[in-house]
Design an enzyme around this catalytic site. Structure first.
Site, PDB file in Angstrom:
ATOM      1  N   HIS A  52      -3.245   6.865   2.562  1.00 38.65           N
ATOM      2  CA  HIS A  52      -3.767   5.505   2.127  1.00 38.65           C
ATOM      3  C   HIS A  52      -4.978   5.316   2.498  1.00 38.65           C
ATOM      4  CE1 HIS A  52      -4.165   1.606   0.911  1.00 38.65           C
ATOM      5  NE2 HIS A  52      -3.945   0.989   2.413  1.00 38.65           N
ATOM      6  N   CYS A  92       0.764  -1.423  -0.020  1.00 36.97           N
ATOM      7  CA  CYS A  92      -0.126   0.014  -0.015  1.00 36.97           C
ATOM      8  C   CYS A  92       0.989   1.244  -0.070  1.00 36.97           C
ATOM      9  CB  CYS A  92      -1.073   0.001   1.083  1.00 36.97           C
ATOM     10  SG  CYS A  92      -1.960  -1.561   1.295  1.00 36.97           S
ATOM     11  N   ASN A 150     -10.128  -0.565   0.101  1.00 31.92           N
ATOM     12  CA  ASN A 150      -8.621  -0.487   0.026  1.00 31.92           C
ATOM     13  C   ASN A 150      -8.006  -0.986  -1.456  1.00 31.92           C
ATOM     14  OD1 ASN A 150      -6.031  -0.681   0.401  1.00 31.92           O
ATOM     15  ND2 ASN A 150      -6.161  -1.628   2.324  1.00 31.92           N
TER      16      ASN A 150
HETATM   17  N1  ACO Z   1     -18.381  -8.721   9.071  1.00 35.43           N
HETATM   18  C1  ACO Z   1     -18.688  -9.163  10.345  1.00 35.43           C
HETATM   19  N2  ACO Z   1     -18.210  -9.838  11.317  1.00 35.43           N
HETATM   20  C2  ACO Z   1     -16.754  -9.693  11.142  1.00 35.43           C
HETATM   21  C3  ACO Z   1     -16.050  -9.153   9.794  1.00 35.43           C
HETATM   22  C4  ACO Z   1     -17.160  -8.980   8.804  1.00 35.43           C
HETATM   23  N3  ACO Z   1     -16.707  -8.445   7.451  1.00 35.43           N
HETATM   24  N4  ACO Z   1     -14.682  -9.531  10.009  1.00 35.43           N
HETATM   25  C5  ACO Z   1     -14.539  -9.444  11.095  1.00 35.43           C
HETATM   26  N5  ACO Z   1     -15.514  -9.856  11.889  1.00 35.43           N
HETATM   27  C6  ACO Z   1     -15.573  -9.957  13.343  1.00 35.43           C
HETATM   28  C7  ACO Z   1     -14.599 -10.889  13.885  1.00 35.43           C
HETATM   29  O1  ACO Z   1     -14.495 -12.132  13.466  1.00 35.43           O
HETATM   30  C8  ACO Z   1     -14.636 -10.552  15.111  1.00 35.43           C
HETATM   31  O2  ACO Z   1     -15.436 -11.453  15.870  1.00 35.43           O
HETATM   32  P1  ACO Z   1     -15.296 -11.976  17.036  1.00 35.43           P
HETATM   33  O3  ACO Z   1     -15.203 -10.950  18.179  1.00 35.43           O
HETATM   34  O4  ACO Z   1     -16.562 -13.000  17.504  1.00 35.43           O
HETATM   35  O5  ACO Z   1     -14.114 -12.925  17.307  1.00 35.43           O
HETATM   36  C9  ACO Z   1     -15.249  -9.184  15.478  1.00 35.43           C
HETATM   37  O6  ACO Z   1     -16.020  -9.014  13.842  1.00 35.43           O
HETATM   38  C10 ACO Z   1     -14.160  -8.346  15.603  1.00 35.43           C
HETATM   39  O7  ACO Z   1     -13.088  -8.331  14.734  1.00 35.43           O
HETATM   40  P2  ACO Z   1     -11.735  -7.422  14.785  1.00 35.43           P
HETATM   41  O8  ACO Z   1     -10.709  -7.926  13.829  1.00 35.43           O
HETATM   42  O9  ACO Z   1     -11.181  -7.093  16.257  1.00 35.43           O
HETATM   43  O10 ACO Z   1     -12.513  -5.864  14.089  1.00 35.43           O
HETATM   44  P3  ACO Z   1     -11.748  -4.758  14.125  1.00 35.43           P
HETATM   45  O11 ACO Z   1     -12.708  -3.508  14.459  1.00 35.43           O
HETATM   46  O12 ACO Z   1     -10.262  -4.627  14.142  1.00 35.43           O
HETATM   47  O13 ACO Z   1     -11.963  -4.269  12.350  1.00 35.43           O
HETATM   48  C11 ACO Z   1     -10.567  -4.449  10.250  1.00 35.43           C
HETATM   49  C12 ACO Z   1     -11.243  -5.283  11.308  1.00 35.43           C
HETATM   50  C13 ACO Z   1     -11.681  -3.749   9.685  1.00 35.43           C
HETATM   51  C14 ACO Z   1      -9.855  -5.420   9.431  1.00 35.43           C
HETATM   52  C15 ACO Z   1      -9.585  -3.530  10.822  1.00 35.43           C
HETATM   53  O14 ACO Z   1      -8.837  -4.227  11.972  1.00 35.43           O
HETATM   54  C16 ACO Z   1      -8.555  -2.858   9.961  1.00 35.43           C
HETATM   55  O15 ACO Z   1      -9.048  -2.243   9.168  1.00 35.43           O
HETATM   56  N6  ACO Z   1      -7.347  -3.289   9.980  1.00 35.43           N
HETATM   57  C17 ACO Z   1      -6.408  -2.665   9.025  1.00 35.43           C
HETATM   58  C18 ACO Z   1      -6.399  -3.117   7.710  1.00 35.43           C
HETATM   59  C19 ACO Z   1      -5.459  -2.079   7.080  1.00 35.43           C
HETATM   60  O16 ACO Z   1      -5.287  -1.066   7.304  1.00 35.43           O
HETATM   61  N7  ACO Z   1      -4.661  -2.618   6.198  1.00 35.43           N
HETATM   62  C20 ACO Z   1      -3.648  -1.655   5.515  1.00 35.43           C
HETATM   63  C21 ACO Z   1      -2.730  -2.383   4.737  1.00 35.43           C
HETATM   64  S1  ACO Z   1      -3.569  -3.450   3.495  1.00 35.43           S
HETATM   65  C22 ACO Z   1      -2.243  -3.793   2.333  1.00 35.43           C
HETATM   66  O17 ACO Z   1      -1.255  -3.658   2.698  1.00 35.43           O
HETATM   67  C23 ACO Z   1      -2.536  -4.352   1.205  1.00 35.43           C
END
Ligand code: ACO
Length: 328
Positions: A255, A115, A285
């Site tokens: 980003h 990214c 993304n």
């Molecule tokens: N729909 C419903 N529930 C979901 C989904 C979904 N799509 N995805 C995850 N959940 C659930 C999980 O299983 C978890 O359930 P549990 O509590 O029963 O275990 C719950 O939601 C919370 O999951 P978290 O991972 O803690 O959720 P979070 O608030 O952290 O959001 C996310 C997840 C959106 C992926 C976030 O962590 C994020 O944006 N991370 C960074 C991503 C990023 O910036 N990437 C950049 C680089 S990408 C690249 O380089 C290609």
């Protein structure tokens, strides 16, 4: 203020025709529009067709840049291509683009910085000009992430989208151009965001197909924290190197991974949200392409106009992170 050495001239982008909404994901995965919007800010993303290859999307963006500069493909000295999802592993996406563009006088190669790839590539382009490899460097950032994401994994599939953006880097002639830049990596954290299989260490096999290890895997929560810290670090360094403060910025283009990361970055940098370009809601993304697409939109909608000061800040797999301050 430092006199810029290189400037960005012209912008282009390409968005695949197909728009996929969150509701469509809720029909194939256990997820909902509400969850995706609240946790990420994403409403929809673009999904490329077979015909919309990585290089074809890159070409569409590149042609706009050439036209704006009154150049033909033969005028290009180098193509620097940022992507994590090339059409094939060998040769580079840059060489594929060179062939379909007909830029036969160019050197062409890819930059693998996920990214952060677009900002890394702008830096590389400036370096090519400094080392007299050429005067007109086409920087293209394109992604076809929907072909390397696991459509059965709700924790990653809902996040990504496809698209391309481009610009031209050339020697600065006045006060407009790159005022500062910063690049950093931490390879020890690679396995928080990576594609475990499909490379030389784990070549394609039936097992690989079964366990989906050739798709993107991500430890979302850890990546989230690292993204916020790293983008804050990158903002601080680019501003400091430019001898500027947040109040001097007219626009921040971060980003586009997650609206919560964008808001945290803006808050740390001291930039109000009305000076932050956001399109993650419409594109998700798009990795390396995200800032390039946002830049093109910002220019074409009049959010970024000549004389303004803009900062790019990115974070991605590697981990890699980077920033750049540009007088537009
Ligand atoms: N729909 C419903 N529930 C979901 C989904 C979904 N799509 N995805 C995850 N959940 C659930 C999980 O299983 C978890 O359930 P549990 O509590 O029963 O275990 C719950 O939601 C919370 O999951 P978290 O991972 O803690 O959720 P979070 O608030 O952290 O959001 C996310 C997840 C959106 C992926 C976030 O962590 C994020 O944006 N991370 C960074 C991503 C990023 O910036 N990437 C950049 C680089 S990408 C690249 O380089 C290609």
């Amino acid at each position: 203020m430092k006199r810029p050495f290189a400037e960005l001239s012209g912008t282009g982008s390409y968005a695949p025709k197909r728009v996929m909404t969150n509701d469509e994901f809720s029909k194939i995965l256990e997820t909902s529009d509400q969850w995706i919007r609240e946790r990420t800010g994403i409403r929809e993303r673009r999904v490329s067709s077979k015909e919309e290859s990585n290089a074809c999307m890159g070409k569409a963006a590149a042609l706009q840049v050439l036209e704006q500069n009154g150049l033909t493909p033969l005028d290009i000295d180098a193509i620097v291509y940022a992507t994590a999802s090339p059409d094939r592993l060998l040769p580079s996406a840059a060489c594929d683009l060179q062939a379909i563009l007909g830029a036969k006088n160019a050197a062409a190669f890819d930059v693998g910085a996920a990214c952060a790839g677009f900002v890394y590539s702008l830096n590389v382009a400036e370096g090519l000009i400094a080392s007299e490899q050429g005067e007109r460097v086409l920087v293209v950032a394109a992604e076809k992430l929907t072909s390397i994401m696991d459509w059965t994994d709700r924790t990653t599939a809902v996040l990504f989208g496809d698209g391309a953006g481009a610009t031209l880097v050339r020697r600065a002639t006045g006060t407009k151009g790159v005022l500062s830049s910063y690049m950093k990596s931490d390879g020890t954290l690679a396995e928080l965001l990576y594609r475990p299989g499909g490379g030389a260490a784990h070549p394609p096999s039936d097992d690989l197909l079964k366990d989906h290890s050739y798709y993107i895997k991500m430890a979302g929560r850890e990546v989230f924290k690292a993204a916020v810290l790293s983008m804050a670090d990158a903002c601080d360094h680019a501003l400091q190197r430019a001898g500027l403060s947040a109040g001097d910025l007219d626009l921040l283009i971060p980003h586009q991974a997650n609206i919560r990361i964008i808001e945290a970055t803006a808050k740390h940098a001291g930039v109000p949200m009305d000076k932050v370009y956001v399109n993650v809601d419409r594109f998700g993304n798009t990795s390396a392409a995200s800032i390039a697409i946002a830049l093109d939109e910002a220019v074409k909608t009049g959010r970024l106009t000549p004389g303004m000061t803009v900062m790019f800040v990115a974070f991605g797999a590697g981990f890699t992170w980077a920033s750049m301050v540009v007088k537009w």
